[in-house]
Design an enzyme around this catalytic site. Sequence first.
Site, PDB file in Angstrom:
ATOM      1  CG  HIS A 182      -2.127  -0.805   1.094  1.00  0.00           C
ATOM      2  ND1 HIS A 182      -2.871  -1.223   2.148  1.00  0.00           N
ATOM      3  CD2 HIS A 182      -2.727  -1.283  -0.006  1.00  0.00           C
ATOM      4  CE1 HIS A 182      -3.896  -1.937   1.716  1.00  0.00           C
ATOM      5  NE2 HIS A 182      -3.816  -1.986   0.405  1.00  0.00           N
TER       6      HIS A 182
ATOM      7  CB  CYS B 130      15.783  -7.336 -16.311  1.00  0.00           C
ATOM      8  SG  CYS B 130      16.034  -9.012 -15.753  1.00  0.00           S
TER       9      CYS B 130
ATOM     10  CG  ASN C  26      19.521  -7.171  -8.531  1.00  0.00           C
ATOM     11  OD1 ASN C  26      20.151  -6.474  -9.329  1.00  0.00           O
ATOM     12  ND2 ASN C  26      18.430  -6.763  -7.938  1.00  0.00           N
ATOM     13  CG  ASP C  27      19.428 -13.803  -8.001  1.00  0.00           C
ATOM     14  OD1 ASP C  27      19.746 -13.485  -6.832  1.00  0.00           O
ATOM     15  OD2 ASP C  27      18.314 -14.237  -8.316  1.00  0.00           O
TER      16      ASP C  27
ATOM     17  CD  GLU D 134      18.153 -14.861 -12.452  1.00  0.00           C
ATOM     18  OE1 GLU D 134      17.967 -13.911 -11.696  1.00  0.00           O
ATOM     19  OE2 GLU D 134      17.371 -15.828 -12.550  1.00  0.00           O
TER      20      GLU D 134
END
Lengths: 92, 580
Positions: free
Chosen positions: B186, B499, B451-452, B428
Site C-alpha cells: 500500500h 533487467c 542482482n543474482d 543469473e
Amino acid sequence: MREERPKRLEGEIEVRGALGLHARPAARLARALGPLKARVLIGRGENLVDARSILDVLTLGARAGTRLRVVAEGEEAEAALETIRRILEAEA
Amino acid sequence: MKTLRGVGVSAGVAVGPAHVIFPGHIKVTRTRISPEEIEGEIERLTRAIRTTAREIRKLQEKLPENLGEVRAILEAQRFLVEDPSLLREASEIIRQGFNAEWALLKVLRRYEKVFSELPDEYFRERFRDLEGIVEMIIASLRGDARLRTVEKAVIVARDLSPADTVNLKPENTLAFVTEAGSRTSHTAIVARSLGIPAVVAAKGVLEEVSPGDLLAVDGTTGEIFINPEKEIIREFEERNRRFHKLKARLHQVAHLPAVTRDGRRLSLRANLDLPEEIPYAREYGAEGIGLLRTEYLYVSRKELPPEELLFETYRQVVEAMAPHPVTIRTLDLGGDKFASSLALPEEINPALGLRAIRLCLREEGLFRTQLRAILRASAYGKVKIMFPMISGVTEFLRARNLVEEIKQELASEGVAFDPEIPVGAMIEVPSAVAVADLLAREADFFSIGTNDLIQYTLAIDRGNQEVAELYEPLHPAVLRFIRTTVEAAHRAGIPVAMCGEMAGELLYVPVLVGLELDELSMNPQSLPEVKLFIRELSFQRCQEVVAQLLRLTCQDEVREALAEAFGPLMSRFSRSLWFE
C-alpha cells in the site's frame, strides 16, 4: 393472524471473486445494501454478522469458493438477497 | 553519518527530520463518566467519526481521476470508519460509563483477537487498517485532527496502512521510509500516486533512526543517509533539482528513442510488479516491459493463484503496453514461500535451494497453470516468456518442452495463443554463463539478472551487512561474464537484455552500452535519465573504454578508469539536466 410478519428469506451464495470477500467487495456490499429496507445477515451456520458492516464481514475471512449463508428480513428482503448475490458472485 | 539501502518505490528525493512511528502505540486514558454525560459522549464519538470520514473523502477528491486503485482503497477505508458495528460496540461501552477513546480501544482489542484467529493472511492484515482508522478517530476526538503530523518530515515506520497515509497529511510528508513492504505494498502505491518519494524494505531503519534525525532519502535509488554530511545534502539538492527538471520534461523525453550519437539503438523497458504501475511505465517512455514479476499474486494468499487471476493480470499488462512487448518471468520464489500449500521441507540455504525454475519443474502443476495463463495472454499482444535461475541446457529444455506441450494442449482446446512466442533464459547463475554458447542455440533471447548474477558470482549475500560492501557490479569477473554472455548470444543471433538494478544506474550505462547489451530494463522512474544519457554517448567510445576496462585487474582500477573516461561527461550531463 394478519399478514404482518416481515418477509424472511434465506439463501446460500458462493464467493467468486479471486481475492475472496475482501475489503472492496465488502465496501460495495455496504454501499449497495445501505438504502434497502431489510436487515441482512451473512455468515456460516449460526455465526451470522451484519452484512452492512465491512468490519464484521471481513472477520468472516471468506476466500474465493467459500459458501456463505445469507438471511434477509424485511420489506425489501428479496432485493437485498439479489444485491448480495450480484456482488459476491461477480468474478472480479 | 550512516547509510541504509532499501527499495526505491516512488521517485523523488527529500531531506528532512525523521518522524518515527513506532508500531502499535495508541495511548488513551480510561476515564469514568457519569450517566448524564453518556449521550453527550456518544454524540462526541459520532461527530469524530463523521469528521474522519469527511477527511478521507476530501483526500479522495483531491486524487486525479486515473488513480482508481487508490480511490478504491480510500473508499473502503471510509466505509470502515463509518462502520455500524464500530459505532454500536463503542457506544455500548460508553453506556457502561467510559470515555469514547477508551471505548474505541476496547473495540479495537476485541477485533484484534478476532482477526488474529483468521487463517488467511490477507484478512488478518486488515486489522492494521482498522487500527489506523481507530487512531484517526481518536485523534479527531482529541480535537486535533492531525495529531501525528508534525511540520514537514520524513515519515519512518514499520509499515503504513492507507489510513496512516491519509492521517499523515500528504503536504507535510517529505518522504516515506518503511522497514517492511515491497513495490506492491500500500505504501508504495499510495506514495507513487501522491508523488511522495518512498523507500520500502529498509531493513534496520527503526533501529538506526531516532526521532528528529536528519534523513536524506532517494526514492529512485533506495538510498537513505542518516544525519548526512554537508556534501551529501548538497548532492541531494542537486538530485532534487534534476528530478524536477526531468519531470517537467517527461512529455518531451518519453517518445525519444534511446540511441547513441553514432546511431547505436537500445530498447529501454520497464520492470513491473503490478498492473497499477502501467501508467508510470508509459509516462516515463518504456518501450515495453522487460521484466514482469507477479510473485505478489503468490505470496499474498494461502492457496496458489488460479489460472484466471494470472491470465487477467497478464492480459491487462499486455493489452496496455501493446504494440510493445511484455517479457513475463515465470515464478521466481523459493520453496519457503509455499510451505503452507506445497508442504515442502525447510531449507538451510534457500538461495542455493529449491527455488525459481527448480521449484517450477518439481511442482509441475503450479508451473503449468502459470504457463497456460501466459500463453493465453499472448493472444492479446506481444509476449515473451523467460525462465529464472537457469543453470544449464537440460533445465532450459525441460521448461521449454513444457511450453510446447501446453501450446498443443491449448490448440486442441481451441484456445488462442501466439505460436511464435519467444522463450528466453535468464542468465543469473555462473554455470549458465559458462555454457552461454550452448544455451544460445536453444533460447530465443537472454536476459541478464544482475542482482543474482553478482551475488552468485562473487558469493556475496547483499542482505548480509558483514559482506554487503564486497558486492561490486564492476568486479572484473562480472564484466567478463557479461561480455561472455553477450558474445555467445550475438554469435547465435539472439538479443540480450539486462533487467537487474545495474541497468538503471547512470554510472554503469556507458559500460553496458559498450558491452553491446541490446535492451535495458529498469524501474520506470529511472528510464528518462538513462535514455537522455545514452543519447549523449558515443557507442564507439563506450566500446573503446570497455575494452580498456576488461584489461584491468581489480574493481578499484575499473572504477577509477570509468570515472576518468566518463566523469566529465556525466557531470556535464547532470548539469545540463537542471540548467537547461
